[in-house]
Design an enzyme around this catalytic site. Sequence first.
Site, PDB file in Angstrom:
ATOM      1  N   THR A  33       0.685  -1.232  -0.002  1.00 15.61           N
ATOM      2  CA  THR A  33      -0.049   0.057  -0.041  1.00 15.61           C
ATOM      3  C   THR A  33       0.722   1.342   0.050  1.00 15.61           C
ATOM      4  O   THR A  33       0.366   2.383  -0.508  1.00 15.61           O
ATOM      5  CB  THR A  33      -0.772   0.106   1.259  1.00 15.61           C
ATOM      6  N   GLU A 156      17.908   3.192  -2.627  1.00 14.87           N
ATOM      7  CA  GLU A 156      17.438   2.006  -2.888  1.00 14.87           C
ATOM      8  C   GLU A 156      16.816   1.894  -4.463  1.00 14.87           C
ATOM      9  O   GLU A 156      17.126   1.064  -5.213  1.00 14.87           O
ATOM     10  CB  GLU A 156      16.377   1.479  -2.035  1.00 14.87           C
ATOM     11  N   ASP A 168       9.677   0.924   4.655  1.00 14.87           N
ATOM     12  CA  ASP A 168      10.996   0.424   5.234  1.00 14.87           C
ATOM     13  C   ASP A 168      11.708   1.256   5.845  1.00 14.87           C
ATOM     14  O   ASP A 168      12.376   1.066   7.079  1.00 14.87           O
ATOM     15  CB  ASP A 168      11.552  -0.564   4.311  1.00 14.87           C
ATOM     16  N   TYR A 218       7.754  -6.993  -8.241  1.00 13.16           N
ATOM     17  CA  TYR A 218       7.449  -5.852  -7.491  1.00 13.16           C
ATOM     18  C   TYR A 218       7.344  -4.638  -8.385  1.00 13.16           C
ATOM     19  O   TYR A 218       6.078  -3.783  -8.245  1.00 13.16           O
ATOM     20  CB  TYR A 218       8.498  -5.633  -6.626  1.00 13.16           C
TER      21      TYR A 218
END
Length: 386
Positions: A33, A156, A168, A218
């Site tokens: 989400t 990232e 995260d 992903y």
Amino acid sequence: MVQDIVSKYKELYRLDPVVVRSPGRVNLIGEHTDYNNGFVLPAAINKEIYFALAPNGTNLFNVYSYDLEETASFDLDKIEKSDIRWANYLLGVIAQLQRAGHTIKGFNLVFGGDIPIGAGLSSSAAVECGLAYGLNYLYALNIDKLDLVKMAQKAEHEFAGVMCGIMDQFTSMFGKYDRVVKLDCRSLDYHYYDLDMHDYRIVLLDTQVKHSLASSEYNTRRQECETGVAILNKHYPEVNSLRDATLEMLAQHQSEFDPVVYKRSKYVVEENLRVEGACQDLERKDMAAFGEKMFASHQGLQHDYEVSCPELDFLADLAKKNEAVLGARMMGGGFGGCTINLVKLDQVGPYIQTMEDAYEQQFGIKMKAYIAEIVNGSSLVSSPVS
Ligand code: GLA
């Protein structure tokens, strides 16, 4: 652990370093989400990475990975993606700091910890946040924590190639002892909730599998969600992300959707509703209702969002049949890693044993289990000058 890292630092570099730590995370509910501008409910946990660092008076970034027992060295004037994969999480952070106009002088770093890699506990976010936090402290850069989080996330994206959301990195930095944090991933407003853990524990069951399609799938999920938004946006200009969509809107226009995109979109809308409901459960201290939403989340992730795998499904199904468990589901990006289980305190030991035996019998794999405690986000451990 921290002593080993500091000893190694002194052995290699003969200086007293600054020491910081940064934790991994669990997510109670609200999966996939974050990049849809929705809600998540994570917490930082007692699986952590420690960083020992100090300036070295040169223009080099020298690093030793304690866990891999490997060294690497980089010229800070030429920071770019490297063939050394583990170093990219660190280089990505340095690149972001430099891009924001900060001067990073040469330094030596030793880092290592106990966050299992590939288990979905965000070891990469902990590495990024820990270094960002450490350099911010070391060079008194005065960057606020939310900006550090955004830089860690960009690291990232750009150096690890995963278009992750913000959950995260946010959790690794903003986690709070004994609290879960509900984050609105659009406004970045957040609110800490008590998790009534007197009678329960968070148990992580690590499948020990990591299917290689994880990062490509992903990125595909992100695109599928964007496709769903584009369809709704034609009818509802106010819908700019699935966060803005309702189940009624989806039902109304179902015929315009490719069935796969429809399932993905429906899952995200439902999962956001579950997070809101789960927070109300926490306020009412209704852990049974909270747990039911975790099971429902797994069903959506398995059948509609399709980011689970047989190993995770096996563990989630078995958990559902076990009286010791209030709720369980796959956690994180998916395709492997851990399930998160809310387990009655007096049954934690037997539960883990039962699950280990069943899992080994089914897949011939020895699972790992962790009892997660909720801890604070990134912090200073010690500084030679303080
Ligand atoms: C990974 C990403 C997060 C989030 C989860 C799924 O952990 O890094 O941003 O999208 O997957 O909820």
